[in-house]
Write a protein that holds these residues in place. Structure first.
Motif, PDB file in Angstrom:
ATOM      1  N   ALA A   1       0.829  -1.211   0.000  1.00 44.82           N
ATOM      2  CA  ALA A   1       0.000   0.000   0.000  1.00 44.82           C
ATOM      3  C   ALA A   1       0.865   1.264   0.000  1.00 44.82           C
ATOM      4  N   LEU A   2       1.942   1.273   0.770  1.00 48.93           N
ATOM      5  CA  LEU A   2       2.826   2.441   0.785  1.00 48.93           C
ATOM      6  C   LEU A   2       3.549   2.611  -0.545  1.00 48.93           C
ATOM      7  N   ALA A   3       3.931   1.505  -1.164  1.00 47.04           N
ATOM      8  CA  ALA A   3       4.578   1.607  -2.474  1.00 47.04           C
ATOM      9  C   ALA A   3       3.616   2.180  -3.517  1.00 47.04           C
ATOM     10  N   ILE A   4       2.371   1.760  -3.477  1.00 43.21           N
ATOM     11  CA  ILE A   4       1.370   2.310  -4.403  1.00 43.21           C
ATOM     12  C   ILE A   4       1.144   3.790  -4.118  1.00 43.21           C
ATOM     13  N   ALA A   5       1.109   4.166  -2.831  1.00 41.62           N
ATOM     14  CA  ALA A   5       0.953   5.585  -2.488  1.00 41.62           C
ATOM     15  C   ALA A   5       2.148   6.390  -2.983  1.00 41.62           C
ATOM     16  N   GLY A   6       3.345   5.818  -2.915  1.00 38.32           N
ATOM     17  CA  GLY A   6       4.528   6.489  -3.449  1.00 38.32           C
ATOM     18  C   GLY A   6       4.451   6.690  -4.949  1.00 38.32           C
ATOM     19  N   LEU A   7       3.970   5.672  -5.646  1.00 41.07           N
ATOM     20  CA  LEU A   7       3.795   5.822  -7.096  1.00 41.07           C
ATOM     21  C   LEU A   7       2.762   6.897  -7.432  1.00 41.07           C
ATOM     22  N   MET A   8       1.707   6.958  -6.630  1.00 37.26           N
ATOM     23  CA  MET A   8       0.700   7.990  -6.855  1.00 37.26           C
ATOM     24  C   MET A   8       1.270   9.389  -6.599  1.00 37.26           C
ATOM     25  N   LYS A   9       2.164   9.506  -5.609  1.00 37.78           N
ATOM     26  CA  LYS A   9       2.815  10.800  -5.362  1.00 37.78           C
ATOM     27  C   LYS A   9       3.740  11.177  -6.513  1.00 37.78           C
ATOM     28  N   PHE A  10       4.451  10.195  -7.065  1.00 39.30           N
ATOM     29  CA  PHE A  10       5.282  10.459  -8.251  1.00 39.30           C
ATOM     30  C   PHE A  10       4.413  10.987  -9.392  1.00 39.30           C
ATOM     31  N   ARG A  11       3.282  10.359  -9.604  1.00 39.83           N
ATOM     32  CA  ARG A  11       2.384  10.772 -10.681  1.00 39.83           C
ATOM     33  C   ARG A  11       1.837  12.176 -10.427  1.00 39.83           C
ATOM     34  N   ALA A  12       1.437  12.451  -9.172  1.00 42.99           N
ATOM     35  CA  ALA A  12       0.912  13.768  -8.842  1.00 42.99           C
ATOM     36  C   ALA A  12       1.980  14.848  -9.021  1.00 42.99           C
ATOM     37  N   HIS A  13       3.224  14.505  -8.672  1.00 38.76           N
ATOM     38  CA  HIS A  13       4.307  15.476  -8.844  1.00 38.76           C
ATOM     39  C   HIS A  13       4.586  15.732 -10.326  1.00 38.76           C
ATOM     40  N   SER A  14       4.493  14.697 -11.134  1.00 44.79           N
ATOM     41  CA  SER A  14       4.759  14.895 -12.559  1.00 44.79           C
ATOM     42  C   SER A  14       3.650  15.710 -13.226  1.00 44.79           C
ATOM     43  N   GLN A  15       2.421  15.595 -12.715  1.00 42.04           N
ATOM     44  CA  GLN A  15       1.319  16.373 -13.280  1.00 42.04           C
ATOM     45  C   GLN A  15       1.364  17.829 -12.853  1.00 42.04           C
ATOM     46  N   ASN A  16       1.785  18.100 -11.634  1.00 39.94           N
ATOM     47  CA  ASN A  16       1.833  19.470 -11.130  1.00 39.94           C
ATOM     48  C   ASN A  16       3.050  19.616 -10.220  1.00 39.94           C
ATOM     49  N   PRO A  17       4.226  19.893 -10.765  1.00 40.98           N
ATOM     50  CA  PRO A  17       5.432  19.970  -9.944  1.00 40.98           C
ATOM     51  C   PRO A  17       5.480  21.187  -9.017  1.00 40.98           C
TER      52      PRO A  17
ATOM     53  N   ASP B   1       3.022  22.198  -7.033  1.00 38.89           N
ATOM     54  CA  ASP B   1       2.161  22.000  -5.870  1.00 38.89           C
ATOM     55  C   ASP B   1       3.014  21.579  -4.674  1.00 38.89           C
ATOM     56  N   PRO B   2       2.984  22.325  -3.561  1.00 43.13           N
ATOM     57  CA  PRO B   2       3.841  21.974  -2.421  1.00 43.13           C
ATOM     58  C   PRO B   2       3.420  20.688  -1.709  1.00 43.13           C
ATOM     59  N   SER B   3       2.201  20.220  -1.910  1.00 44.90           N
ATOM     60  CA  SER B   3       1.780  18.975  -1.257  1.00 44.90           C
ATOM     61  C   SER B   3       2.276  17.743  -2.011  1.00 44.90           C
ATOM     62  N   ASN B   4       2.781  17.921  -3.219  1.00 46.70           N
ATOM     63  CA  ASN B   4       3.281  16.796  -4.018  1.00 46.70           C
ATOM     64  C   ASN B   4       4.801  16.863  -4.128  1.00 46.70           C
ATOM     65  N   LYS B   5       5.465  16.729  -3.009  1.00 46.33           N
ATOM     66  CA  LYS B   5       6.924  16.792  -3.011  1.00 46.33           C
ATOM     67  C   LYS B   5       7.491  15.473  -3.524  1.00 46.33           C
ATOM     68  N   MET B   6       8.617  15.568  -4.174  1.00 48.85           N
ATOM     69  CA  MET B   6       9.305  14.372  -4.648  1.00 48.85           C
ATOM     70  C   MET B   6       9.873  13.578  -3.470  1.00 48.85           C
ATOM     71  N   SER B   7      10.272  14.276  -2.409  1.00 47.26           N
ATOM     72  CA  SER B   7      10.834  13.580  -1.245  1.00 47.26           C
ATOM     73  C   SER B   7       9.782  12.706  -0.566  1.00 47.26           C
ATOM     74  N   THR B   8       8.527  13.148  -0.546  1.00 47.07           N
ATOM     75  CA  THR B   8       7.459  12.330   0.043  1.00 47.07           C
ATOM     76  C   THR B   8       7.269  11.047  -0.740  1.00 47.07           C
ATOM     77  N   ALA B   9       7.354  11.136  -2.043  1.00 44.61           N
ATOM     78  CA  ALA B   9       7.214   9.937  -2.871  1.00 44.61           C
ATOM     79  C   ALA B   9       8.348   8.957  -2.595  1.00 44.61           C
ATOM     80  N   PHE B  10       9.583   9.469  -2.468  1.00 44.26           N
ATOM     81  CA  PHE B  10      10.710   8.591  -2.176  1.00 44.26           C
ATOM     82  C   PHE B  10      10.592   7.944  -0.797  1.00 44.26           C
ATOM     83  N   VAL B  11      10.163   8.720   0.181  1.00 43.33           N
ATOM     84  CA  VAL B  11       9.999   8.168   1.532  1.00 43.33           C
ATOM     85  C   VAL B  11       8.944   7.067   1.532  1.00 43.33           C
ATOM     86  N   LEU B  12       7.830   7.294   0.861  1.00 48.97           N
ATOM     87  CA  LEU B  12       6.783   6.272   0.800  1.00 48.97           C
ATOM     88  C   LEU B  12       7.270   5.009   0.092  1.00 48.97           C
ATOM     89  N   MET B  13       8.024   5.177  -0.982  1.00 47.48           N
ATOM     90  CA  MET B  13       8.536   4.010  -1.711  1.00 47.48           C
ATOM     91  C   MET B  13       9.525   3.211  -0.854  1.00 47.48           C
TER      92      MET B  13
END
Length: 128
Positions: free
Chosen positions: A61-77, A79-91
């Motif tokens: 579930a956390l890995a999927i959430a990390g992938l979703m954060k990567f996708r959200a960051h790529s769509q709107n870089p 946006d401060p809620s879609n940090k790349m570091s959050t995606a890495f931490v979740l992954m």
């Protein structure tokens, strides 16, 4: 209901509770130490299997959430809620939780020696 009926109902309830407690104490004293240890061992192994399954499911579930954060960051870089570091931490947290069942046997062997009962992700804790 009169005061006398209320007192009689309380007395009957107390006597029933005392009889149930006494019957439970009699059945508990009939067990031996070996049967209690066997029962405890079976319960602990079931808890271990539960921990293994929960860690694996949460890791995925956390890995999927990390992938979703990567996708959200790529769509709107921007946006401060879609940090790349959050995606890495979740992954990384997801990968760590998925790896818990696999490395558990190695950790047991390291702490308790090679003669200790070990486990892995495929057999779970049933081998203990």
């Amino acid at each position: 209901m009169t005061k006398f009926d209320l007192m009689r109902a309380r007395l009957a309830t107390g006597a029933l509770a005392l009889m149930v407690t006494a019957s439970m104490a009699g059945s508990a004293s009939a067990q031996t130490v070996g049967s209690i240890a066997t029962s405890l061992r079976g319960q602990v192994s079931s808890v271990g299997v539960l921990i293994t399954v929960v860690s694996f499911v949460l890791g995925v579930a956390l890995a999927i959430a990390g992938l979703m954060k990567f996708r959200a960051h790529s769509q709107n870089p921007n946006d401060p809620s879609n940090k790349m570091s959050t995606a890495f931490v979740l992954m990384f947290a997801g990968a760590g939780l998925v790896a818990v069942p696999a490395v558990l046997g190695t950790g047991i062997a390291t702490v308790f020696g090679s003669s200790a009962a070990t486990t892995n992700g495929t057999t779970g804790f049933n081998s203990l």
